[in-house]
Design a protein around this motif. Structure first.
Motif, PDB file in Angstrom:
ATOM      1  N   VAL A 150       0.864  -1.181   0.000  1.00 51.96           N
ATOM      2  CA  VAL A 150       0.000   0.000   0.000  1.00 51.96           C
ATOM      3  C   VAL A 150       0.899   1.228   0.000  1.00 51.96           C
ATOM      4  O   VAL A 150       1.736   1.395   0.895  1.00 51.96           O
ATOM      5  N   ASP A 151       0.730   2.089  -1.011  1.00 52.73           N
ATOM      6  CA  ASP A 151       1.508   3.324  -1.104  1.00 52.73           C
ATOM      7  C   ASP A 151       0.550   4.490  -1.322  1.00 52.73           C
ATOM      8  O   ASP A 151      -0.044   4.629  -2.394  1.00 52.73           O
ATOM      9  N   LEU A 152       0.401   5.327  -0.294  1.00 56.34           N
ATOM     10  CA  LEU A 152      -0.460   6.513  -0.360  1.00 56.34           C
ATOM     11  C   LEU A 152       0.351   7.779  -0.138  1.00 56.34           C
ATOM     12  O   LEU A 152      -0.203   8.830   0.211  1.00 56.34           O
ATOM     13  N   SER A 153       1.620   7.737  -0.349  1.00 61.29           N
ATOM     14  CA  SER A 153       2.510   8.848  -0.015  1.00 61.29           C
ATOM     15  C   SER A 153       2.249  10.079  -0.879  1.00 61.29           C
ATOM     16  O   SER A 153       1.719   9.993  -1.986  1.00 61.29           O
ATOM     17  N   ASN A 154       2.629  11.239  -0.330  1.00 61.12           N
ATOM     18  CA  ASN A 154       2.548  12.521  -1.028  1.00 61.12           C
ATOM     19  C   ASN A 154       1.124  12.861  -1.475  1.00 61.12           C
ATOM     20  O   ASN A 154       0.837  13.048  -2.657  1.00 61.12           O
ATOM     21  N   ASN A 155       0.225  12.896  -0.512  1.00 59.91           N
ATOM     22  CA  ASN A 155      -1.137  13.375  -0.699  1.00 59.91           C
ATOM     23  C   ASN A 155      -1.465  14.294   0.480  1.00 59.91           C
ATOM     24  O   ASN A 155      -0.569  14.757   1.189  1.00 59.91           O
ATOM     25  N   ASN A 156      -2.745  14.568   0.687  1.00 58.76           N
ATOM     26  CA  ASN A 156      -3.191  15.383   1.822  1.00 58.76           C
ATOM     27  C   ASN A 156      -4.157  14.595   2.697  1.00 58.76           C
ATOM     28  O   ASN A 156      -5.097  15.161   3.259  1.00 58.76           O
TER      29      ASN A 156
END
Length: 888
Positions: free
Chosen positions: A457-463
């Motif tokens: 799971v990669d959700l990096s660099n969001n808000n």
């Protein structure tokens, strides 16, 4: 009732059957003994045939059934001729064989009728291929693939002129030197299958291949071929499979196929230097099922005739220079399963491109110039297993509803412009294993995943914000969780449930609390722990177990305190340890010097204190490339012994050095680059990727004292050296001129004296120099990089002169240059008799005169008074110093 006639015929049949069996079964005694002796050379180990499972082949120890009192023709893997009882076939593939094949092994001498020999998928311990294989003159099939053979392929193999199939592939240390390849191709005129994959040939492709008109399979992948690939090979009349991928120096073009008689079904041209356009005649390859032409230099548009290849199941043309629209004729490929076109310059709206192919299972179109919103999938694409839409400028929110994708295991939507919240259907995908939404503009919370199969799971660099669902950590297959650069919060108590985690990156969030005690008890496959830039506090648990697998531990910019846990010494595979910008209070953890894989050690901006002791290890920090101890309270002299043994900063041959980034030792399921915050050339920089040739020492802002050791000149591959803001004294060592790769040097705010060594002007890579706020005197070196430095490099010194300063230097008698770098271990005397001899003669004359006065005239009273007076003063000073030492 059975008639006499029937009984007679039955009797004749039984007699014939018995005679036939007696004649056919018994192999010769010498062949049986030879096979049993061959068996004794090996042990059985299932790891020796590990790769068989990859090809769906069952492996087991066939030789275990070989018994001395039985007929060898009945043994597993042995085939005999029904008429002569001679052994004509040996199939020992996937037989767990572990051992060495000796050049004089018995099988070379007792099997003259052998026609087929298969030793594939075993482990022969880097055995050489014996020239005695040439004794098998009737051999038609020889398979030695994937069995750990090494060395040079003997020329005698080319004498096996009856070979129909030759497979030497996947023996990674095997080479076929000239003229071996040429002889092989010239002599094996009957060969139909030739597989030399991974055999190091390193030569121009032989035109003699054109004479192998019976070829049905040719695999020359990973062979180091060069030159132009002959077009005629594509047109060999029976060629069914052609694989020449990963020959980076091989050039050529996709050939024209004028007629439709080519039998080609499998064509792999990836990772070679082919260029040009795909010809329209490609549509004549009616039999083609597999086409991969990725990572080449093809350009232009895709011909519409590609849609004529209705037998096609695999089309991979990624990472070329194709342009324009993808032809709508691709929807004619009704058998297409795998379509990969990413990494080109295709354009248009993604919704208009997606082919209407019901059979499609794998679709990758990322890194193109497509645009538009996320496509609405019709009923024809519901069989998709993997979907990659990365970096194609997808805009707007994800649709709130979508037709079900029950088989989807891979969803990659990273590097787009997707905004809004993540809709519920994404979290509800039942088979999802890989999920990447990184580098978008998503907001809101993360809901609970319904798939129990999640691996990455990669959700990096969001808000994204809020608490991350703790149930995700309980997934038994979860290996990589990347949540960096969001606004997630909460504590890490759920971490103890992550039993399969390998990579955990939570950097740049608002997580808080302490690290749970379970941290050090994770299995040996936990590689990466990146918690930098959060609000963690407390001490680090001293629970790192032996044989753990940590390769990176990055805790930079938190509120951790206390000592460095001694159990970190158990992290034998640790490459990166970043404890910078915390509140650690401890002496220098010298025992980290025993971590032989450690490349980065950052302790900057903490409360470390005291001197750096001599290491107890023979060669401490042998692979260290980055040492940052800045902004602490270290005292005492600079660590000379460490400088002496920093081997990774010495004599790096960058021309032959593979340019890779700091990362992991072992194979994880997800790619990770180490990220470091370093002061480079006076500016604090966050390096998102760190080349392994990057080397720097920063000991600034401490209380180090004493001289800069000459030994530091051995670190001739270092890029940056910062010793500023200490209490260093003495001269700038001329040995620094040996640091030929140095790009920045900061010795400012110390107590250095003397002149700037003129040899430093030979540092042609030097871009930033700061020698300000010292006590330096004399002329500033002129020429090369020194002509680029401004006044700020030299301000606040006693008496420096020359450009760029305004005060000019006065003429003076030229002085001999100081000695360049010498070893400090006193291995040579270092005397210069040309300098010492005049003083020695004068001293001898003075001694003779004074001896005359003392011997013949009595004591020279004036001399006695001088000597005894100095002795009394010295004694007083010694007593005062002794009192001071006792007081301490």
């Amino acid at each position: 009732m059975v008639s006499n006639n029937q009984l007679f015929h039955l009797f004749l049949f039984l007699c014939f059957f018995q005679i036939t069996c007696l004649h056919a079964q018994l192999c010769t005694q010498e062949q049986s003994s030879a096979l049993l002796q061959f068996k004794q050379q090996f042990s059985f180990n299932n790891d020796a045939s590990y790769n068989c499972a990859h090809y769906g082949i069952h492996s087991y120890p066939k030789m275990e059934s070989w018994k001395e009192d039985s007929d060898c023709c009945s043994w597993d893997g042995v085939e005999c001729d029904n008429n002569t009882s001679q052994v004509i076939g040996l199939d020992l593939s996937c037989s767990w064989l572990n051992g060495t094949i000796h050049p004089n092994t018995t099988i070379f001498y007792y099997f003259p009728h052998l026609q087929s020999l298969n030793l594939a998928f075993n482990d022969f311990g880097m055995s050489r291929i014996s020239s005695e294989f040439s004794r098998f003159t009737r051999l038609t099939h020889l398979n030695l693939s994937d069995s750990s053979f090494s060395g040079k392929v003997p020329i005698e193999v080319s004498f096996l002129s009856n070979l129909v199939s030759l497979d030497l592939s996947s023996n990674y240390d095997l080479r076929l030197e000239e003229p071996g390849f040429e002889l092989l191709v010239q002599n094996l005129t009957k060969v139909r299958e030739l597989n030399l994959r991974y055999v190091n040939i390193s030569s121009v492709v032989s035109n003699s291949l054109l004479n192998l008109t019976s070829l049905t399979l040719l695999d020359l992948s990973f062979c180091g071929l060069r030159g132009k690939f002959p077009d005629g090979i594509f047109h060999l009349p029976h060629l069914n499979e052609l694989r020449i991928w990963y020959n980076l120096a091989l050039t050529g073009y996709f050939p024209e196929f004028i007629n439709s008689s080519s039998p080609l079904q499998y064509l792999d041209l990836s990772y070679i230097n082919f260029s040009g356009e795909l010809p329209d005649s490609i549509g004549n390859l009616k039999s083609l099922k597999f086409l991969r032409a990725s990572y080449c230099k093809f350009y232009g548009s895709i011909p519409t005739s590609l849609g004529n290849l209705t037998e096609m199941t695999y089309l991979g043309i990624e990472y070329n220079n194709f342009t324009g629209m993808l032809p709508s004729s691709l929807s004619n490929l009704g058998n297409l399963i795998y379509l990969v076109v990413e990494g080109n310059n295709f354009e248009g709206k993604i919704a208009d491109f997606l082919p209407n192919v019901k059979s499609l299972l794998y679709l990758y179109v990322g890194s193109n110039s497509f645009s538009g919103p996320f496509p609405s999938f019709g009923a024809n694409l519901t069989k998709l297993v993997e979907l990659g839409l990365s970096n194609i400028q997808l805009r707007g929110p994800l649709p709130s509803q979508i037709i079900g994708l029950p088989n989807l295991t891979w969803l990659s939507l990273d590097d787009n412009l997707i905004n809004g919240t993540i809709p519920s259907w994404v979290f509800s995908l039942p088979a999802l294993e890989y999920f990447n939404l990184s580098n978008n503009k998503l907001t809101g919370y993360v809901k609970e995943f319904k798939s129990a199969h999640l691996i990455i799971v990669d959700l990096s660099n969001n808000n994204l914000h809020g608490r991350f669902p703790s149930s995700t950590f309980k997934l038994v297959n979860l290996s990589s969780l990347i949540l960096s650069s969001n606004n997630f919060s909460g504590e890490l108590d759920m971490l103890c449930h992550a039993i399969s985690i390998q990579i955990l990156v939570l950097s740049s969030n608002s997580f808080n609390g302490s690290i749970p005690q379970c941290l050090g008890n994770f299995n040996r496959y936990f590689f990466i722990l990146d918690l930098r830039k959060n609000n963690f506090s407390g001490t680090i648990p001293d629970t790192f177990a032996k044989e753990n697998g940590f390769e990176t531990i990055n805790l930079d910019s938190n509120g951790f305190e206390g000592p460095v846990p001694k159990s970190l010494e158990n992290c034998k595979t640790l490459q990166v340890l970043d404890l910078g910008r915390n509140k650690f209070s401890d002496k220098f953890p010298y025992w980290l010097g025993n971590l032989t894989w450690l490349q980065v050690l950052i302790l900057r901006s903490n409360k470390f204190h005291g001197p750096i002791p001599n290491s107890k290890f023979k060669i401490p920090f042998p692979r260290l490339r980055v040492m940052d101890l800045s902004n602490n309270n270290f005292t005492g002299p600079l660590p000379r012994k460490y400088f002496k043994n920093l081997n990774a900063m010495m004599n790096v041959d960058e021309a032959s050095f593979q340019l890779t980034y700091l990362g992991m030792l072992g194979g994880s399921t997800y790619y990770y680059n180490d990220c470091l915050t370093i002061v480079i050339k006076g500016s604090t920089i966050e390096m998102v990727k760190v080349l392994t040739i990057f080397t720097v020492i920063d000991l600034s802002k401490n209380n180090f004292e004493g001289q800069i050791p000459q030994i530091i000149g051995k670190l001739n591959s270092i890029r940056g050296l910062n010793l500023s803001h200490n209490s260093l004294t003495g001269h700038i060592p001329a040995s620094l001129a040996n640091l030929t790769m140095l790009e920045w040097l900061d010795l400012s705010s110390n107590k250095l004296t003397g002149e700037i060594p003129q040899q430093l002007k030979n540092l042609k890579s030097l871009e930033v120099l700061n020698l300000s706020r010292n006590q330096l005197v004399g002329p500033i070196p002129q020429g090369n990089q020194f002509d680029t430095f401004l006044n700020g490099s030299y301000i606040d010194n006693l008496a420096l002169c020359g450009l760029p300063l305004l005060n000019a230097c006065s003429p003076r008698t030229p002085q001999p240059p100081p000695l360049m770098f010498q070893q400090e271990d006193n291995t040579s005397s270092g005397f210069n008799w040309e300098v010492i001899l005049p003083g020695y003669i004068c001293g001898l004359a003075w001694g003779l005169v004074m001896g005359y006065f003392m011997f013949f005239r009595g004591k020279a009273q004036w001399l006695v008074r001088i000597i005894e007076g100095e002795r009394n003063k010295s004694g007083k000073r010694f007593k005062k110093q002794s009192h001071r030492n006792r007081a301490r």
